[in-house]
Design an enzyme around this catalytic site. Structure first.
Site, mmCIF file in Angstrom:
data_model
loop_
_atom_site.group_PDB
_atom_site.id
_atom_site.type_symbol
_atom_site.label_atom_id
_atom_site.label_comp_id
_atom_site.label_asym_id
_atom_site.label_seq_id
_atom_site.Cartn_x
_atom_site.Cartn_y
_atom_site.Cartn_z
ATOM 1 N N SER A 100 1.178 -0.913 0.237
ATOM 2 C CA SER A 100 -0.179 0.076 -0.040
ATOM 3 C C SER A 100 0.905 1.558 0.095
ATOM 4 O O SER A 100 0.332 2.178 -0.245
ATOM 5 C CB SER A 100 -0.722 -0.032 1.205
ATOM 6 O OG SER A 100 -0.409 0.386 2.286
ATOM 7 N N LYS A 147 0.633 3.989 6.480
ATOM 8 C CA LYS A 147 -0.041 4.702 5.523
ATOM 9 C C LYS A 147 0.945 6.562 5.917
ATOM 10 O O LYS A 147 1.680 6.190 6.830
ATOM 11 C CB LYS A 147 -1.801 4.494 6.008
ATOM 12 C CG LYS A 147 -2.408 3.536 5.795
ATOM 13 C CD LYS A 147 -2.036 3.148 5.009
ATOM 14 C CE LYS A 147 -2.953 1.794 4.325
ATOM 15 N NZ LYS A 147 -2.963 0.825 3.250
#
Length: 218
Positions: free
Chosen positions: A56, A125
């Protein structure tokens, strides 16, 4: 003549060598326990090396790379900034645009989940929005407080609307996060904002591979 040492507790004679061996084993056990406790404290309060098993954050951080999580941010409740790369616990569900978590029950559950982290699922993230920020995704771009966000780390990749939360004001005590791999990241667009108390630390250094060792640019 063989030397002996008298144990006055039970009146028995024990060889010096035997008693020395028992003491040496005991000292080793104590040293190992102390080392274990120190390692746990350093891991929980200061920093933790960890293996990234997600895509991600591509291309900034690749699957299989090792990074260092700076836990001082959590330990001393230091502020986060837009652009920071962080790790946090994955929420189990969402309520009113915010991630929700199950409660810990008992000291052992806390130790396994929050200290050893054997039962925890964590995400890595980038912080996009802070408390009070209006985050909006439109036309493939991200806007924070009506200002288009400059995201050079995306290398021109557009940001699709992949979930329900693409136009939201970040509540107090929360942050809005997204992965750099905008087409392959499960993030706040889907599960909402993350409470600051669930942030594990800031990711600032890459330690593997050695050819890329060093600070991670925002």
């Amino acid at each position: 003549m063989k030397d002996v040492q008298i144990d006055l507790r039970d009146g028995k004679d024990l060889p010096i060598k035997e008693k020395s061996l028992v003491r040496e084993i005991f000292e080793w056990v104590v040293c190992l326990l102390i080392a274990f406790v120190i390692a746990i404290l350093v891991r929980y309060y200061l920093f933790t090396p960890t293996l990234v098993k997600q895509t991600s954050m591509t291309p900034t951080i690749l699957d299989g790379e090792r990074v260092l999580i700076n836990r001082v941010v959590r330990t001393f409740n230091l502020p986060l900034y837009r652009g920071d790369i962080i790790t946090f616990e994955k929420p189990v569900r969402t309520n009113d645009g915010c991630g929700v978590y199950d409660e810990r029950h008992g000291l052992w559950d806390f130790f396994l989940h929050d200290v050893i982290e054997v039962t925890k699922v964590s995400f890595i993230k980038r912080v996009i929005g802070l408390a009070g920020d209006h985050v909006e995704i439109k036309d493939g771009n991200v806007y924070v407080n009506d200002q288009k966000l400059s995201e050079v780390y995306l290398n021109g990749v557009k940001t699709p609307i992949t979930g329900e939360y693409h136009d939201i004001v970040v509540p107090e005590g929360y942050i809005f996060v997204m992965g750099d791999n905008r087409n392959g990241s499960s993030d706040s667009r889907e599960f909402g904002c993350i409470p600051l108390e669930k942030v594990e630390g800031r990711v600032t250094y890459r330690i593997w591979p050695l050819t890329k060792f060093g600070a991670i640019d925002k």
